[in-house]
Structures are given as structure tokens and as C-alpha cells.
Scaffold this motif. Structure first.
Motif, mmCIF file in Angstrom:
data_model
loop_
_atom_site.group_PDB
_atom_site.id
_atom_site.type_symbol
_atom_site.label_atom_id
_atom_site.label_comp_id
_atom_site.label_asym_id
_atom_site.label_seq_id
_atom_site.Cartn_x
_atom_site.Cartn_y
_atom_site.Cartn_z
ATOM 1 N N TYR A 237 1.050 -1.359 0.047
ATOM 2 C CA TYR A 237 0.116 0.181 0.216
ATOM 3 C C TYR A 237 0.765 1.165 0.231
ATOM 4 N N PRO A 238 1.432 1.926 -1.247
ATOM 5 C CA PRO A 238 2.408 2.858 -1.056
ATOM 6 C C PRO A 238 1.601 3.831 -1.176
ATOM 7 N N GLY A 239 2.419 5.003 -0.612
ATOM 8 C CA GLY A 239 1.726 6.370 -0.610
ATOM 9 C C GLY A 239 1.417 6.834 0.862
ATOM 10 N N TYR A 240 1.437 5.849 1.913
ATOM 11 C CA TYR A 240 1.204 6.502 3.231
ATOM 12 C C TYR A 240 2.508 6.537 3.884
ATOM 13 N N GLY A 241 3.623 6.204 3.675
ATOM 14 C CA GLY A 241 4.828 6.087 4.278
ATOM 15 C C GLY A 241 4.908 5.120 5.656
ATOM 16 N N PHE A 242 4.193 4.079 5.368
ATOM 17 C CA PHE A 242 4.247 2.906 6.371
ATOM 18 C C PHE A 242 5.692 2.538 6.688
ATOM 19 N N GLU A 243 6.776 2.620 5.764
ATOM 20 C CA GLU A 243 7.966 2.141 5.990
ATOM 21 C C GLU A 243 8.764 2.894 6.846
ATOM 22 N N SER A 244 8.275 4.268 6.986
ATOM 23 C CA SER A 244 8.965 5.260 8.082
ATOM 24 C C SER A 244 8.129 5.671 9.235
ATOM 25 N N ASN A 245 6.749 5.742 9.041
ATOM 26 C CA ASN A 245 5.887 6.014 10.152
ATOM 27 C C ASN A 245 5.135 5.004 10.938
ATOM 28 N N LYS A 246 5.284 3.951 10.285
ATOM 29 C CA LYS A 246 4.853 2.486 10.943
ATOM 30 C C LYS A 246 3.600 2.397 11.207
ATOM 31 N N GLY A 247 2.684 3.354 10.616
ATOM 32 C CA GLY A 247 1.246 3.425 10.677
ATOM 33 C C GLY A 247 0.964 4.473 11.742
ATOM 34 N N TYR A 248 1.814 5.225 12.411
ATOM 35 C CA TYR A 248 1.228 6.208 13.299
ATOM 36 C C TYR A 248 0.714 7.537 12.600
ATOM 37 N N GLY A 249 0.302 8.259 13.194
ATOM 38 C CA GLY A 249 -0.276 9.605 12.588
ATOM 39 C C GLY A 249 0.690 10.668 12.491
ATOM 40 N N SER A 250 1.701 10.465 11.769
ATOM 41 C CA SER A 250 2.375 11.516 11.253
ATOM 42 C C SER A 250 1.722 12.598 10.327
ATOM 43 N N LYS A 251 2.284 13.596 10.201
ATOM 44 C CA LYS A 251 1.606 14.913 9.468
ATOM 45 C C LYS A 251 1.418 14.245 7.870
ATOM 46 N N GLU A 252 2.648 13.742 7.540
ATOM 47 C CA GLU A 252 2.623 13.095 5.944
ATOM 48 C C GLU A 252 1.437 11.958 5.971
ATOM 49 N N HIS A 253 1.469 11.138 7.056
ATOM 50 C CA HIS A 253 0.596 9.993 6.807
ATOM 51 C C HIS A 253 -1.063 10.544 6.882
ATOM 52 N N MET A 254 -1.108 11.418 7.710
ATOM 53 C CA MET A 254 -2.599 11.938 7.546
ATOM 54 C C MET A 254 -2.924 12.509 6.490
ATOM 55 N N GLU A 255 -2.080 13.236 5.751
ATOM 56 C CA GLU A 255 -2.042 14.256 4.573
ATOM 57 C C GLU A 255 -2.488 13.185 3.736
ATOM 58 N N ALA A 256 -1.689 11.999 3.666
ATOM 59 C CA ALA A 256 -1.778 10.973 2.513
ATOM 60 C C ALA A 256 -3.527 10.306 2.852
ATOM 61 N N LEU A 257 -3.734 10.237 4.161
ATOM 62 C CA LEU A 257 -5.052 9.546 4.218
ATOM 63 C C LEU A 257 -6.181 10.563 3.806
ATOM 64 N N ARG A 258 -6.011 11.776 4.040
ATOM 65 C CA ARG A 258 -7.069 12.710 3.450
ATOM 66 C C ARG A 258 -7.077 12.590 1.727
ATOM 67 N N ARG A 259 -5.837 12.440 1.343
ATOM 68 C CA ARG A 259 -5.770 12.793 -0.155
ATOM 69 C C ARG A 259 -6.076 11.271 -0.952
ATOM 70 N N LEU A 260 -5.634 10.177 -0.427
ATOM 71 C CA LEU A 260 -5.800 8.883 -0.914
ATOM 72 C C LEU A 260 -7.073 8.077 -0.281
#
Length: 257
Positions: free
Chosen positions: A215-238
Motif C-alpha cells: 500500500y504505497p503512498g502512506y509512508g508506512f516504511e517510516s511512520n509504521k502506521g502512526y499518525g505523522s503529518k505526512e501520513h494524515m495528509e496521505a490519508l485525506r488525499r488517498l
């Protein structure tokens, strides 16, 4: 005075075990060269740091010593209660009574590289290691706390040796017949709980890295699923992917911070 060069002496020290270093320091104690004096001072500091680390690890065995009448003491800890995606993972580790693993600590205080290194040591030295997990669907079904308890019970059930005492990080696990000792901040106070913390963290991080490829695009390799700014932005976008916890992301998708 030694006829060896400073670089040769340095290489010599690099091949020594900690137990052999004091005798070699004494061997070169009369060498007045500045480079040798600096090298010996560095070796003495190394021994001091090693002694302090051994003392720290020994302090982390206080609970294991307190309950030493129990033959099989098992540390329990979990990782992943807070993320927006992925499973919660629990580790259960039974270490030998005389086990002293240097640099072991609460997994959150260690680098990823050190956790990986310690994971291999723990798995090699442990009497038994058990892993349990509850995935995103189960978390949504029964809530994160109950899912965490379920993962912990599963981790205990996967041990190859039955424990007779559980040392838990802060919680008391319902539905378990084995006596339990909840310890606040136990992953920094008990070597068994710290070992479980590291095992659970490494297993979950590896899983999230694999999910990053699926599931690319969410940054799981770095945020490990935690709610980082980039993760939440990707969640809203994707929008959410299949492993997102629907019970965790409602406010984010509705635009609330």
C-alpha cells in the motif's frame, strides 16, 4: 618501551576481549608516547562504560531476582496501540535466569539498528519467545484495549514452555490463569519485559515495512502506521487503505485535527 607503532598497538586492542584489556593496559603503562597514552585512556573509559552498562542491566533484573522462586518468568509487552493502521503486536519472552543482555532497554529508547541486533540475540538466548497480534479488523471489532489483551494472551499461548509468572508492562491481562505482576514502565525496569518490547517492536516494524510495498503512498516504511503529518495528509488525499483502523480515522477523514 614498546617497539610497536601506535597503530599496531591500536589494532592489538581491537582484537581483545574486555577481560583481556586490563592486562594489556598494564603492559603499555610505561610507554610515554602521547598516542599510546591517549589510546590507553580511551581503553580505560571503554571499560568504565562497560562496567556501568553491566550495572544498569543488573538493575533491570531486580524483578527477576525478586521472583526467582518461579522457574519460568515471562516478560510481556505490546507495540502498536496508537497507530492509525496495522496490527497491535504482543511479545512474550522467557529468558534464562542468568541471562544478561547488554544494551537491552525499552524498545522506544533504542535505534532501529540496535533493536534488530538485540532481537537476534534475544531469540538466540531465550528459553522461549511467543508472538501474538490482533489485526486492524479485530481492533475495530472489539476496541484497541481488548485487542491488546487478546494479542497478549495469544503471545503467551505461543510459548513452547509454560510460564509460571508473567511480568507485564503496566497492565493486568484478563483471562489468564498464570500469576501476573504489572509493572509501571516495566519495559525500562525489567529485562524480560524489555526483551518482549524489542521482539514485538521488530516484528511489527517488519510487517509495516512489508505493508508499505503493498500500500504505497502512506509512508508506512517510516511512520509504521502512526499518525505523522505526512501520513494524515496521505490519508485525506488517498483515502484509507485496507489495513487502516476505521475506528481510529473518522476525525481525520472528516477534516478534524
Amino acid at each position: 618501551m614498546s617497539l610497536k607503532s601506535v597503530s599496531e598497538i591500536k589494532e592489538e586492542f581491537m582484537s581483545l576481549t574486555p577481560e583481556e584489556i586490563p592486562d594489556r593496559i598494564r603492559l603499555y603503562a610505561d610507554d610515554g608516547r602521547k598516542g599510546v597514552r591517549t589510546l590507553l585512556a580511551a581503553q580505560e573509559k571503554k571499560l568504565i562504560r562497560l562496567r556501568e552498562e553491566k550495572e544498569r542491566v543488573e538493575q533491570m533484573c531486580a524483578y527477576e531476582k525478586k521472583y526467582s522462586d518461579h522457574a519460568m518468568i515471562c516478560g510481556i509487552d505490546e507495540v502498536g496501540r496508537g497507530p492509525l493502521a496495522g496490527p497491535v503486536v504482543a511479545g512474550a519472552v522467557i529468558l534464562p535466569k542468568d541471562c544478561r543482555i547488554l544494551y537491552i532497554n525499552d524498545s522506544k529508547k533504542l535505534s532501529a539498528a540496535k533493536r534488530e541486533e538485540l532481537y537476534e540475540i534475544i531469540c538466540a538466548e531465550a528459553v522461549s519467545v511467543g508472538i501474538g497480534m490482533a489485526n486492524h479488523t479485530r481492533i475495530d471489532e472489539i476496541n484497541i484495549l481488548q485487542a491488546t489483551y487478546e494479542a497478549m494472551r495469544e503471545a503467551v499461548s505461543h510459548l513452547s514452555v509454560a510460564p509460571d509468572l508473567l511480568l507485564n508492562d503496566a497492565v493486568r491481562i484478563p483471562g489468564v490463569s498464570v500469576p501476573q505482576v504489572p509493572i509501571i514502565k516495566g519495559d525500562a525496569k525489567s529485562i524480560s519485559i524489555a526483551a518482549a518490547s524489542i521482539v514485538a517492536k521488530v516484528v511489527r516494524d517488519r510487517m509495516m515495512t512489508e505493508f508499505a510495498g503493498i500500500y504505497p503512498g502512506y509512508g508506512f516504511e517510516s511512520n509504521k502506521g502512526y499518525g505523522s503529518k505526512e501520513h494524515m495528509e496521505a490519508l485525506r488525499r488517498l483515502g484509507p487503505c485496507p489495513i487502516h483502523r476505521r475506528s481510529f480515522i473518522g476525525n481525520i477523514l472528516s477534516g478534524e485535527s
